[in-house]
Write a protein that holds these residues in place. Structure first.
Motif, PDB file in Angstrom:
ATOM      1  N   PHE A 417       0.853  -1.178   0.000  1.00  0.00           N
ATOM      2  CA  PHE A 417       0.000   0.000   0.000  1.00  0.00           C
ATOM      3  C   PHE A 417       0.895   1.235   0.000  1.00  0.00           C
ATOM      4  O   PHE A 417       1.938   1.251   0.667  1.00  0.00           O
ATOM      5  CB  PHE A 417      -0.895   0.028   1.245  1.00  0.00           C
ATOM      6  N   LEU A 419       0.809   5.493   0.552  1.00  0.00           N
ATOM      7  CA  LEU A 419       0.104   6.688   1.001  1.00  0.00           C
ATOM      8  C   LEU A 419       0.789   7.899   0.394  1.00  0.00           C
ATOM      9  O   LEU A 419       1.986   8.119   0.622  1.00  0.00           O
ATOM     10  CB  LEU A 419       0.130   6.777   2.532  1.00  0.00           C
ATOM     11  N   LEU A 436      -1.049   4.725  10.376  1.00  0.00           N
ATOM     12  CA  LEU A 436      -1.255   3.644   9.413  1.00  0.00           C
ATOM     13  C   LEU A 436      -0.156   2.593   9.501  1.00  0.00           C
ATOM     14  O   LEU A 436      -0.419   1.397   9.306  1.00  0.00           O
ATOM     15  CB  LEU A 436      -1.320   4.214   7.989  1.00  0.00           C
ATOM     16  N   LEU A 444       2.954  -0.905   4.306  1.00  0.00           N
ATOM     17  CA  LEU A 444       2.677   0.492   3.949  1.00  0.00           C
ATOM     18  C   LEU A 444       3.963   1.222   3.608  1.00  0.00           C
ATOM     19  O   LEU A 444       4.962   1.097   4.311  1.00  0.00           O
ATOM     20  CB  LEU A 444       1.991   1.223   5.106  1.00  0.00           C
ATOM     21  N   PRO A 446       4.666   5.309   2.955  1.00  0.00           N
ATOM     22  CA  PRO A 446       4.133   6.667   2.809  1.00  0.00           C
ATOM     23  C   PRO A 446       5.075   7.568   2.010  1.00  0.00           C
ATOM     24  O   PRO A 446       6.288   7.333   1.950  1.00  0.00           O
ATOM     25  CB  PRO A 446       4.032   7.145   4.256  1.00  0.00           C
ATOM     26  N   LEU A 484      -4.653   6.808  -0.303  1.00  0.00           N
ATOM     27  CA  LEU A 484      -4.092   5.508   0.033  1.00  0.00           C
ATOM     28  C   LEU A 484      -4.365   4.584  -1.148  1.00  0.00           C
ATOM     29  O   LEU A 484      -5.526   4.341  -1.499  1.00  0.00           O
ATOM     30  CB  LEU A 484      -4.718   4.942   1.308  1.00  0.00           C
TER      31      LEU A 484
END
Length: 514
Positions: A417, A419, A436, A444, A446, A484
């Protein structure tokens, strides 16, 4: 369990799925009845959206080097070229290419093997069933295999779909068709597609579609309708003489056919499975949907089924796996209806909107808006992808210490994922990224997307990208907001830089830590 995931069928769809699982370290077994790959052209077109996926996977260059970019699509009626449509090379981030199915399969198998997977050739799943703990399959050598889940990528006559007990409703068209892989002796460029039609008044009497096959400037795939034979009669052997009889009324005078490599009679159906998932059994590709090949969407839709399902199986969780059917079934239904409509209109001699057809053929507008993994909304005054859309194609992102510029898609090759925070409010972004990370862990990545001249102090918690070309600001907006993005490149949530109620709903489905 003998393996986490059993995949039945190692065509393009099965290979794509196995590669997505292997890259995420999820064990799978890929079973294929054929003793080896068949080097027939079969599916030829690769859409821009599939090329974008190949780019995200890191296999785009290998694919493009094996293909040919289409330059023009010609429509000839009774010998007159009534439409010569250029395939624009710069309207979309990727242009469609022609690539033999065997090349697509080789590219995907190379990707699979790079990540430690392999195909088990010459093995057949003869029976499959499920219980509350998993799936049991029987192979042709008597081996019993236990898996947590099984996915049928085994075509229109899918054993897995039959084991699911789901419907496969639709019908077959009355026409009979003939495919042939031959060389053409004519004066046309090899990067053009030809649709050659014979009309009597407003009625189509017949047509021939000529599509270039990469690797040889004289090699093409011919597709044509033939007279429907007695279903009980033996079909005549396809020879060059027979092909001349069928094709000469459409081709320019003096065109020579030679080097017949492969041919096949076939009929066209339009069918859609009622369920893409039942318990621990899933289906993808032709096992889930078949339709007329107009526009070359069949294989591509199946590849995108697998790309959608792969990361969900790897992450796990029943709520997340339950999103596969509603997302992909709707897409399958749209494709079946679109291509069936095209087929009916072609048979009736009706014209269609060429611009709309071109856009549909790119598959770049396929989205999951309003679906079970689309949360939040575009903040007021902002622009770009809404939840469920594929991420906007943003280029010109710079990172300190690196000379090159990157595209958003270049950053997303890790299958996680992502962000993206933009427009300032960096303290809020730091807080959102931290929250998150606690919920999604290492799944994740970011990013802070800053305007030129801005230097946010993120204390190495969130890497900073400079929007050097202004494309991120143009695509999304100039005031604070965040997106996201799912591992398959679609926006799962969009909103302000805060852990809001909509984002919490998404995290629940993802099975994120509480």
């Amino acid at each position: 369990m003998d393996t986490e995931i059993l995949i039945v069928g190692a065509g393009p769809v099965g290979l794509m799925l196995a590669g997505q699982l292997q890259r995420r370290n999820l064990s799978c077994r890929l079973i294929e009845t054929r003793p080896r790959r068949e080097y027939w052209c079969k599916a030829l077109g690769v859409t821009p959206r599939t090329l974008e996926i190949f780019d995200q996977m890191g296999v785009l260059d290998e694919a493009v080097n094996r293909g040919v970019f289409f330059q023009f699509i010609n429509t000839v009626v009774n010998g007159e070229n009534v439409a010569r449509v250029e395939v624009p090379p710069d309207v979309y981030p990727y242009s469609p290419i022609g690539m033999g199915q065997y090349d697509t399969e080789e590219v995907l198998e190379h990707h699979l093997r790079w990540h430690g997977g392999q195909v088990e050739w010459g093995r057949t799943v003869t029976a499959i069933s499920q219980d509350s703990d998993g799936v049991e399959a029987t192979l042709d050598n008597g081996e019993k295999l236990r898996a947590r889940y099984a996915v049928g990528c085994d075509g229109a006559h899918s054993l897995v779909r039959k084991a699911m007990g789901t419907s496969y409703e639709g019908a077959a068209y009355p026409q009979q068709f003939l495919l042939a892989d031959v060389e053409l002796g004519w004066d046309h460029a090899h990067d053009e597609v030809w649709k050659l039609i014979r009309m009597d008044g407003n009625e189509i009497q017949g047509y021939l579609v000529v599509v270039p096959i990469p690797g040889n400037p004289r090699r093409y795939r011919l597709s044509m309708a033939t007279e429907m034979a007695d279903p009980n009669a033996e079909l005549p052997e396809v020879t060059l003489e027979l092909l001349h009889q069928h094709a000469d009324p459409f081709l320019p005078a003096g065109t020579q056919l030679s080097h017949l490599r492969w041919s096949s009679y076939y009929r066209i159906s339009h069918r859609l499975a009622g369920d893409y998932r039942k318990g621990r059994l899933f289906i993808a590709g032709d096992a889930a949907h078949i339709h007329p090949p107009i526009g070359g969407l069949g294989m591509n839709t199946g590849l995108q089924d697998a790309y959608n399902l792969g990361w969900k199986l790897a992450r796990g969780g029943e709520a997340l796996l339950d999103t596969y059917h509603p997302e992909r079934h709707r897409v399958g239904q749209d494709v079946v209806e679109l291509t069936a409509g095209r087929m009916n209109d072609a048979t009736a001699g009706k014209q269609r909107n060429e611009k709309a057809e071109e856009q549909a053929n790119t598959q770049l507008w396929v989205n999951y808006r309003g679906g079970p993994l689309a949360f939040g909304a575009v903040p007021a005054g902002h622009r770009g992808a809404v939840p469920g859309d594929r991420l906007d194609f943003v280029d010109g992102l710079e990172r300190r210490g690196l000379e090159r510029r990157a595209r958003a898609i270049d950053l997303m090759r890790d299958g996680r994922f992502h962000l993206f925070g933009y427009g300032g409010a960096w303290e809020a972004l730091r807080g959102l990224a931290g929250a998150l990370r606690e919920r999604l862990g290492d799944d994740l990545q970011p990013w802070a997307v800053a305007r030129p001249g801005e230097q946010p102090d993120m204390q190495e918690q969130v890497p900073v990208l400079t929007d050097a070309l202004g494309q991120a600001g143009q695509a999304w907006g100039d005031t604070p907001g965040a997106l996201l993005v799912r591992p398959d490149g679609h926006v799962a949530w969009r909103g302000p830089m805060s852990l809001d109620r909509e984002l919490e709903k998404l995290l629940q489905i993802l099975g994120a830590r509480t």
